[in-house]
Design an enzyme around this catalytic site. Structure first.
Site, PDB file in Angstrom:
ATOM      1  N   HIS A  59       0.877  -1.174   0.000  1.00 38.50           N
ATOM      2  CA  HIS A  59       0.000   0.000   0.000  1.00 38.50           C
ATOM      3  C   HIS A  59       0.919   1.229   0.000  1.00 38.50           C
ATOM      4  CE1 HIS A  59      -2.760   2.960   1.796  1.00 38.50           C
ATOM      5  NE2 HIS A  59      -3.748   2.176   1.465  1.00 38.50           N
ATOM      6  N   ASP A 103       3.250  -4.274   8.185  1.00 37.47           N
ATOM      7  CA  ASP A 103       2.027  -3.518   7.979  1.00 37.47           C
ATOM      8  C   ASP A 103       0.872  -4.499   8.208  1.00 37.47           C
ATOM      9  OD1 ASP A 103      -0.257  -2.428   6.968  1.00 37.47           O
ATOM     10  OD2 ASP A 103       0.635  -1.674   5.111  1.00 37.47           O
ATOM     11  N   GLN A 157      -4.240  -5.171   7.157  1.00 36.53           N
ATOM     12  CA  GLN A 157      -5.204  -6.174   6.671  1.00 36.53           C
ATOM     13  C   GLN A 157      -5.095  -7.510   7.391  1.00 36.53           C
ATOM     14  OE1 GLN A 157      -7.594  -5.352   4.744  1.00 36.53           O
ATOM     15  NE2 GLN A 157      -6.863  -3.463   3.795  1.00 36.53           N
ATOM     16  N   CYS A 203      -4.756   2.256  -3.649  1.00 34.20           N
ATOM     17  CA  CYS A 203      -3.544   2.830  -3.053  1.00 34.20           C
ATOM     18  C   CYS A 203      -2.340   1.904  -3.219  1.00 34.20           C
ATOM     19  CB  CYS A 203      -3.741   3.173  -1.580  1.00 34.20           C
ATOM     20  SG  CYS A 203      -5.043   4.342  -1.302  1.00 34.20           S
TER      21      CYS A 203
END
Ligand code: 7TS
Length: 407
Positions: A122, A199, A202, A365
């Site tokens: 992203h 990250d 999700q 994104c």
């Protein structure tokens, strides 16, 4: 998770009673943001009507109640990902968490170093590292993946070396739905002392993420994707690293001593929380964690995998639609990007909205990734605990109706 439980869960989400263009809402845009249960919504209004006050300041009852609730929410987050409360920093969202890490580590990066990320990041986990490399002269290296998103670990062994300061990777792709091999990447990078940044935007909302088991150095995620409010995110960092890292923001609450000449920093986690924080939303995030824990993360993930497998199988009956990403369920979460061979994804999304179905369309994104498939945009359906097989059936029928609409 059986249907009965899903039906019970759905009753907790007032928005799911909405009609969109005369049809019941079918919300398949959970990767963008999730819906909120009534307990989370009520927690926000309860804070403002019962004990609104600033934290860490007052000796009065309201301030003590607000501080206790705010810190309890931090402890709930810490328990949820198996960390300590002082390693949990409240931020605005995943993007801010990642930016804080990139800025905070900048002093230790020079042109002799490289930073490794994947090609499916992203923008939030790409641009901060790109900028850091521009500033410091460090090299930005990319892991390779095949068209299903599977990371090439042989190539990873070639590009991760003694000069790799940071390896930052999305746990699960918001476009391909693939879950990345973070354990293997940790194994490859650990001997070089590389810092592992995950990250978790999700992943944390959808399956159990244990920072001790992963041995990651930082984990970034957003409350709004996991039943919590917008405007609040989380940065987990290993205590010893956060202690060495400089704060990005200066001001109230983050200091220990201030003179006209200089200042020293507060203990963790407050060193990174300048100013009055987002108290109401932090507390509501704790309530969202309670909800997820009560249902059980394993149950949630199993349910999403069931829906995902069902949807992938149904897609094989749709000759003009193609899934972008893996068509098997192994190492995969409930995000399915797809395109029609002739129709623009925005047109597909707009017609689906007429049937009450909310999906996302665009580059998600992740512009470089989407472009690597020789497309400029994709449609995407993404699932959560309240979605049902009946909704998927209607979604698939509607995809056929979309084709008829443009005939
Ligand atoms: N990382 C990943 C993997 C994401 O999916 C997102 C948001 C972010 C970072 C940024 O999160 P934020 O809370 O700071 O915005 N993803 C999406 C999406 O797929 N559609 O809308 C937002």
């Amino acid at each position: 998770m059986n249907n009965f439980e899903t039906e019970k869960i759905r009753k907790d989400f007032p928005i799911l009673n909405r009609k969109i263009n005369g049809n019941p809402l079918i919300y398949l845009d959970n990767a963008a943001t999730s819906q909120k249960p009534i307990s989370v919504i009520e927690s926000i209004s309860n804070y403002y009507s019962e004990y609104n006050s600033n934290v860490h300041r007052g000796v009065h009852t309201l301030s003590i109640e607000a501080t206790d609730a705010y810190e309890l929410a931090r402890t709930k987050i810490a328990n949820f990902i198996n960390s300590k409360p002082e390693e949990i920093i409240w931020t605005r969202n995943t993007s801010e968490s990642l930016n804080i890490v990139a800025k905070g580590l900048s002093k230790s990066i020079s042109e002799a170093n490289n930073i490794v990320i994947s090609k499916m990041e992203h923008h939030s986990n790409l641009v901060p590292w790109q900028q850091l490399c521009i500033e410091t002269g460090a090299e930005l290296r990319y892991l390779e993946n095949d068209s299903d998103g599977i990371i090439d670990l042989v190539h990873a062994r070639e590009i991760i070396d003694k000069n790799t300061s940071i390896l930052s990777i999305t746990h699960m792709s918001n476009v391909l739905g693939i879950i990345n091999p973070v354990n293997e990447l940790r194994e490859i990078s650990i001997k070089f002392g590389t810092k592992l940044v995950i990250d978790g935007a999700q992943s944390v909302p959808h399956f159990l993420v244990d920072v001790r088991a992963l041995d990651c150095d930082f984990l970034c995620f957003s409350a709004h994707k996991m039943l919590g409010p917008t405007g609040i995110g989380i940065l987990y960092g290993k205590k010893e690293l956060l202690e060495k890292m400089d704060p990005n923001y200066f001001g109230g609450d983050m200091i220990s001593e201030v003179t006209y000449e200089s200042a020293t920093w507060n203990d963790l986690p407050y060193k990174f929380e300048a100013g009055t924080p987002n108290i109401a939303d932090a507390i509501a995030t704790g309530v969202a964690i309670d909800y997820l824990t009560r249902i059980g993360m394993d149950n949630i993930f199993r349910h999403e995998q069931y829906l995902t497998e069902y949807t992938i199988n149904k897609f094989s009956e749709l000759s003009n639609y193609k899934i972008i990403g893996p068509k098997i369920i192994k190492n995969r979460g409930g995000v399915i990007s797809f395109n029609h061979k002739n129709l623009h994804p925005h047109d597909v999304g707009e017609v689906l909205d007429k049937f009450g179905i909310a999906i996302r369309t665009g580059h998600h994104c992740a512009m470089p990734l989407v472009r690597s498939y020789d497309i400029v945009a994709a449609a995407r359906a993404s699932f959560y605990l309240y979605n049902t097989k009946d909704e998927i059936d209607f979604f698939i029928e509607s995809l056929i109706e979309v084709e008829n609409y443009f005939k």
